[in-house]
Design an enzyme around this catalytic site. Structure first.
Site, PDB file in Angstrom:
ATOM      1  N   GLU A  44       0.828  -1.201   0.000  1.00 16.97           N
ATOM      2  CA  GLU A  44       0.000   0.000   0.000  1.00 16.97           C
ATOM      3  C   GLU A  44       0.868   1.260   0.000  1.00 16.97           C
ATOM      4  O   GLU A  44       1.863   1.350   0.721  1.00 16.97           O
ATOM      5  CB  GLU A  44      -0.898  -0.003   1.245  1.00 16.97           C
ATOM      6  CG  GLU A  44      -1.834   1.186   1.341  1.00 16.97           C
ATOM      7  CD  GLU A  44      -2.602   1.232   2.656  1.00 16.97           C
ATOM      8  OE1 GLU A  44      -3.640   1.912   2.690  1.00 16.97           O
ATOM      9  OE2 GLU A  44      -2.161   0.595   3.635  1.00 16.97           O
ATOM     10  N   LYS A 116     -10.489   2.849  -1.449  1.00 16.05           N
ATOM     11  CA  LYS A 116     -10.557   2.146  -0.166  1.00 16.05           C
ATOM     12  C   LYS A 116     -11.859   2.472   0.564  1.00 16.05           C
ATOM     13  O   LYS A 116     -12.186   3.633   0.806  1.00 16.05           O
ATOM     14  CB  LYS A 116      -9.347   2.549   0.679  1.00 16.05           C
ATOM     15  CG  LYS A 116      -9.183   1.814   1.990  1.00 16.05           C
ATOM     16  CD  LYS A 116      -7.856   2.229   2.610  1.00 16.05           C
ATOM     17  CE  LYS A 116      -7.575   1.533   3.920  1.00 16.05           C
ATOM     18  NZ  LYS A 116      -6.228   1.890   4.448  1.00 16.05           N
ATOM     19  N   CYS A 153      -5.660  -2.617   2.665  1.00 14.64           N
ATOM     20  CA  CYS A 153      -5.287  -2.582   4.082  1.00 14.64           C
ATOM     21  C   CYS A 153      -6.484  -2.792   5.011  1.00 14.64           C
ATOM     22  O   CYS A 153      -6.946  -3.909   5.160  1.00 14.64           O
ATOM     23  CB  CYS A 153      -4.520  -1.313   4.390  1.00 14.64           C
ATOM     24  SG  CYS A 153      -3.506  -1.451   5.890  1.00 14.64           S
TER      25      CYS A 153
END
Length: 276
Positions: A44, A116, A153
């Site tokens: 990431e 995200k 993540c």
């Protein structure tokens, strides 16, 4: 598409020099591709240090429009030359809005952008200051080498995210990551539970999982590394330690996984009327 899929995960430390960070990712990508990997996962926000440990407005200047991001423009010709699929994690600027995003490259072609969905906010991981919650929904990408689901993540801790991508037909789930020490509690080490939650996704969805993390000490925040690939049973079939710069690979039989996933009946026996 062939019936076999070889994936790779990259692990490295990243500093202030974006050109050097990109060059290091390209070297590892080329090495993994030379071993036959067709889907390659960097960590990431490899463009630089993990800046979300504090709230500092200077970092907004490091965001770029998705298709103009230096990481994307540098890796796009690599993706084409090596004929690989590679999710590129970036800090995205879209007008006045900022996202923690991923651009999916496949043989040099841009398949689209995922933003995200789950944005953490806590000591050392103050992402809500920098990123809006993603507005794309979860996505699965039809690459030349298979159907790939990618979360970013904090997304990896949520079983709903993994199941949503599985329901869209993902054959493997990938998670670019930046996770390490907890500055508010020196005794807290979440590396093992970080792995275990994703291994659970592998079991529950009968598909391989791969996670790529960074390493190194960034102003006292020490990143765990321990990047890994788990098979459809949740067993770790390839992994790295906490300090090594490198890559790992694993190969899977897509036809076997499709059959095996059907035989387990997890998707046949779902009772969505009770899940509200």
């Amino acid at each position: 598409m062939t019936n076999r899929l070889k994936i790779a995960v990259l692990q490295a430390a990243f500093g202030d020099d974006i050109a050097e960070n990109i060059a290091n990712v390209i070297v590892l990508t080329e090495q993994a591709a030379a071993e036959g990997a067709k889907v390659i996962l960097p960590p990431e926000l490899f463009q630089g240090p993990y800046f979300c440990k504090t709230q500092d407005e200077k970092w907004f200047a490091h965001a770029h429009p998705a298709l103009e991001h230096p990481c994307v423009t540098a890796l796009q010709p690599v993706s084409k030359a090596l004929d690989i699929a590679i999710p590129i994690s970036i800090y995205e600027k879209d007008g006045p809005e900022y996202y923690n995003s991923m651009v999916m490259l496949d043989g040099g072609e841009v398949l689209g952008v995922y933003r995200k969905s789950h944005i953490p906010d806590g000591p050392g991981y103050m992402e809500k200051f920098y990123f809006r919650p993603g507005d794309t929904g979860f996505k699965v990408w039809d690459t030349k080498h298979g159907r790939i689901g990618v979360g970013i993540c904090w997304d990896q801790w949520f079983p709903e995210a993994a199941r949503t991508m599985a329901l869209q037909g993902a054959e493997v789930l990938l998670y670019p990551t930046a996770i390490g020490s907890e500055p508010h509690d020196d005794s807290l080490d979440t590396a093992e539970r970080w792995r275990r939650v994703m291994q659970g996704h592998a079991v529950a969805n009968v598909m391989p999982i791969a996670a790529a993390n960074r390493i190194g000490n960034e102003d006292g925040q020490v990143f765990y590394g321990t990047s890994f690939i788990a098979d459809h049973t949740g067993a770790v079939v390839a992994d790295l330690d906490r300090d090594t710069t490198g890559y790992l690979t694993a190969e899977f039989d897509r036809d076997f996984l499709t059959r095996h996933r059907a035989a387990w009946g997890f998707f046949r026996d779902r009772r969505t009327e009770f899940y509200r």
